[in-house]
Write a protein that holds these residues in place. Structure first.
Motif, mmCIF file in Angstrom:
data_model
loop_
_atom_site.group_PDB
_atom_site.id
_atom_site.type_symbol
_atom_site.label_atom_id
_atom_site.label_comp_id
_atom_site.label_asym_id
_atom_site.label_seq_id
_atom_site.Cartn_x
_atom_site.Cartn_y
_atom_site.Cartn_z
ATOM 1 N N PRO A 137 -16.565 -10.766 -47.951
ATOM 2 C CA PRO A 137 -15.955 -11.111 -46.655
ATOM 3 C C PRO A 137 -15.711 -12.620 -46.539
ATOM 4 C CG PRO A 137 -18.310 -10.742 -46.387
ATOM 5 C CD PRO A 137 -17.993 -10.429 -47.820
ATOM 6 N N VAL A 138 -14.538 -13.047 -46.961
ATOM 7 C CA VAL A 138 -14.179 -14.463 -46.870
ATOM 8 C C VAL A 138 -12.842 -14.598 -46.156
ATOM 9 C CG1 VAL A 138 -15.428 -15.115 -48.971
ATOM 10 C CG2 VAL A 138 -13.040 -14.380 -49.130
ATOM 11 N N THR A 139 -12.595 -15.764 -45.598
ATOM 12 C CA THR A 139 -11.316 -16.037 -44.954
ATOM 13 C C THR A 139 -10.271 -16.331 -46.023
ATOM 14 O OG1 THR A 139 -12.414 -16.951 -43.017
ATOM 15 C CG2 THR A 139 -10.092 -17.536 -43.342
ATOM 16 N N VAL A 140 -9.205 -15.564 -46.023
ATOM 17 C CA VAL A 140 -8.164 -15.725 -47.037
ATOM 18 C C VAL A 140 -7.224 -16.855 -46.620
ATOM 19 C CG1 VAL A 140 -6.226 -14.649 -48.231
ATOM 20 C CG2 VAL A 140 -8.293 -13.313 -47.736
ATOM 21 N N VAL A 141 -7.155 -17.879 -47.452
ATOM 22 C CA VAL A 141 -6.248 -18.995 -47.225
ATOM 23 C C VAL A 141 -4.989 -18.842 -48.066
ATOM 24 C CG1 VAL A 141 -5.977 -21.505 -47.454
ATOM 25 C CG2 VAL A 141 -8.129 -20.549 -46.607
ATOM 26 N N VAL A 188 4.949 -25.735 -64.811
ATOM 27 C CA VAL A 188 4.608 -26.737 -63.809
ATOM 28 C C VAL A 188 4.890 -26.124 -62.437
ATOM 29 C CG1 VAL A 188 5.319 -28.939 -62.809
ATOM 30 C CG2 VAL A 188 4.906 -28.750 -65.259
ATOM 31 N N SER A 189 3.993 -26.325 -61.490
ATOM 32 C CA SER A 189 4.166 -25.729 -60.166
ATOM 33 C C SER A 189 4.376 -26.799 -59.095
ATOM 34 C CB SER A 189 2.951 -24.876 -59.789
ATOM 35 O OG SER A 189 1.811 -25.683 -59.562
ATOM 36 N N LEU A 190 5.220 -26.463 -58.145
ATOM 37 C CA LEU A 190 5.438 -27.268 -56.949
ATOM 38 C C LEU A 190 5.047 -26.410 -55.756
ATOM 39 C CD1 LEU A 190 8.930 -28.898 -57.656
ATOM 40 C CD2 LEU A 190 6.731 -30.078 -57.558
ATOM 41 N N ARG A 191 4.243 -26.950 -54.871
ATOM 42 C CA ARG A 191 3.741 -26.166 -53.744
ATOM 43 C C ARG A 191 3.878 -26.958 -52.454
ATOM 44 N NH1 ARG A 191 -0.050 -21.900 -53.332
ATOM 45 N NH2 ARG A 191 -0.300 -21.941 -55.589
ATOM 46 N N THR A 192 4.442 -26.313 -51.424
ATOM 47 C CA THR A 192 4.519 -26.912 -50.100
ATOM 48 C C THR A 192 3.801 -26.009 -49.105
ATOM 49 O OG1 THR A 192 6.637 -25.838 -49.579
ATOM 50 C CG2 THR A 192 6.738 -28.023 -50.596
ATOM 51 N N ARG A 193 3.325 -26.580 -48.013
ATOM 52 C CA ARG A 193 2.569 -25.827 -47.006
ATOM 53 C C ARG A 193 3.480 -25.191 -45.961
ATOM 54 N NH1 ARG A 193 -2.867 -27.441 -46.752
ATOM 55 N NH2 ARG A 193 -3.582 -27.809 -48.879
ATOM 56 N N PHE A 245 6.155 -22.688 -55.015
ATOM 57 C CA PHE A 245 5.495 -21.893 -53.981
ATOM 58 C C PHE A 245 5.734 -22.566 -52.638
ATOM 59 C CE2 PHE A 245 2.834 -21.626 -57.803
ATOM 60 C CZ PHE A 245 2.680 -20.263 -57.978
ATOM 61 N N ASP A 246 6.148 -21.785 -51.647
ATOM 62 C CA ASP A 246 6.151 -22.317 -50.290
ATOM 63 C C ASP A 246 5.639 -21.252 -49.340
ATOM 64 O OD1 ASP A 246 8.364 -20.626 -50.169
ATOM 65 O OD2 ASP A 246 9.589 -22.025 -49.035
ATOM 66 N N GLN A 247 5.338 -21.641 -48.124
ATOM 67 C CA GLN A 247 4.758 -20.719 -47.154
ATOM 68 C C GLN A 247 5.617 -20.671 -45.892
ATOM 69 O OE1 GLN A 247 0.413 -22.060 -47.354
ATOM 70 N NE2 GLN A 247 0.238 -19.830 -47.341
ATOM 71 N N PRO A 248 6.511 -19.697 -45.815
ATOM 72 C CA PRO A 248 7.348 -19.573 -44.625
ATOM 73 C C PRO A 248 6.584 -19.084 -43.403
ATOM 74 C CG PRO A 248 7.743 -17.748 -46.125
ATOM 75 C CD PRO A 248 6.841 -18.698 -46.850
ATOM 76 N N ALA A 249 5.405 -18.493 -43.636
ATOM 77 C CA ALA A 249 4.542 -18.047 -42.536
ATOM 78 C C ALA A 249 3.107 -18.064 -43.042
ATOM 79 C CB ALA A 249 4.930 -16.644 -42.068
ATOM 80 N N HIS A 250 2.153 -18.011 -42.140
ATOM 81 C CA HIS A 250 0.744 -18.085 -42.514
ATOM 82 C C HIS A 250 0.390 -16.969 -43.496
ATOM 83 C CE1 HIS A 250 -3.542 -18.657 -42.335
ATOM 84 N NE2 HIS A 250 -3.704 -17.404 -41.953
ATOM 85 N N ASP A 251 -0.250 -17.362 -44.614
ATOM 86 C CA ASP A 251 -0.715 -16.441 -45.642
ATOM 87 C C ASP A 251 0.412 -15.595 -46.240
ATOM 88 O OD1 ASP A 251 -2.677 -15.482 -47.359
ATOM 89 O OD2 ASP A 251 -3.009 -13.710 -46.116
#
Length: 309
Positions: free
Chosen positions: A240-244, A12-17, A90-96
């Motif tokens: 060539p795509v924008t990586v999110v 099970v995954s937990l994800r924050t932005r 998963f969390d994102q301490p900085a963009h990408d």
């Protein structure tokens, strides 16, 4: 007879932005390399089943329900009464930049046995068995199960995604195990820095092909991917795509490649479908949520910002 059987661990995954320590909203889903590939293949129209163990708990039921909703066969899920379903955060301490935290030690996913794998292989009778280097790293039992099912798959095409995880085992331990799998493997997926886990040769690709492996597919992120076989080498640039969010891109690539393999498409078409699937994945958040269906595959060719009316 099914198209694909894959075995492994799903959590099970937990994800924050943002940084998780700040609290706030989190997205609840599931994650796991092998089940990501299974979902990708199911969305592309293939009959695929996933074998794994989860706790007899609500997180385990979420995994079952999600896979079933995505068209993945769940007949080989085992619900453990004594072990819990693992979590991944998963969390994102900085963009990408995605930070991953695991809560899996001793989980149900690490309790796979050779016996249940042998039974599933015989019952499912798949055309293709997909393995990763994550499963044998989970425990001695999971390692024995992976080695046993690979050896038993004598009449089945076997693919192996190296997927090395340094938190699970050392490079030496990984190399020792993965090299035992190679006599059973038809297609290898590896990043450039994983090839030395499979062989000590100066030219690892040539050495792997000399052992009887039919294809060595080497991925290099934004540089694209290479397919090596006795017919030669092909290169496919990344789209060539924008990586999110890059999490799950490798699994998406593998699902696209295996889909085209099942359809007996040529190497160039296999690489094209693989890189297209990977491009869909990196364009949105989540391990598998943005994986394409068969109808979606052509959407990536539209100009960025196109509105389909």
């Amino acid at each position: 007879m099914s198209d694909v059987l894959t075995i492994g661990e799903t959590m099970v995954s937990l994800r924050t932005r943002a940084a998780m320590r700040l609290g706030g909203e989190a997205h609840l889903s599931i994650a796991g390399s092998e089940s990501n590939v299974a979902i990708g293949l199911a969305r592309l129209g293939h009959d695929v089943a996933w074998l794994g163990a989860v706790g007899n708990d609500e997180p385990g039921r979420l995994i079952q329900r999600t896979l079933r909703a995505e068209g993945v066969g769940t007949a080989y899920i085992r619900f453990s009464e004594s072990d819990f379903t693992g979590f991944i955060a998963f969390d994102q301490p900085a963009h990408d930049i995605t930070r991953v935290s695991y809560h899996r030690r001793g989980s149900a996913g690490s309790t796979l046995t050779p016996e249940e794998c042998a039974t599933a292989l015989e019952t499912a009778a798949p055309r293709l068995l997909h393995l990763t280097g994550i499963t044998p790293a989970l425990s001695a039992s999971a390692r024995a199960a992976t080695l046993a099912i690979a050896e038993a798959a004598s009449d089945v095409q076997v693919s192996l995604d190296v997927n090395y995880r340094s938190r699970l085992w050392s490079r030496a331990s990984a190399a020792e195990c993965l090299r035992q799998l190679l006599p059973s493997v038809h297609t290898v997926f590896a990043s450039e820095d994983e090839l030395d886990l499979l062989t000590d040769a100066t030219d690892p690709v040539a050495a792997l092909l000399d052992t009887g492996i039919q294809e060595v597919v080497v991925t290099a992120g934004g540089k694209g991917a290479w397919s090596h076989s006795s017919a030669g080498t092909l290169h496919q640039p990344a789209l060539p795509v924008t990586v999110v969010d890059s999490i799950g891109a490798g699994d998406a690539f593998v699902s696209g490649y295996l889909s085209a393999t099942l359809e007996n498409l040529p190497a160039e078409a296999r690489l094209t479908r693989a890189t297209t699937s990977g491009a869909f994945c990196v364009g949105a958040y989540g391990d598998w949520e943005s994986l394409p269906t068969r109808e979606d595959l052509t959407l990536i060719t539209h100009t960025h910002g196109t509105a389909l009316r």
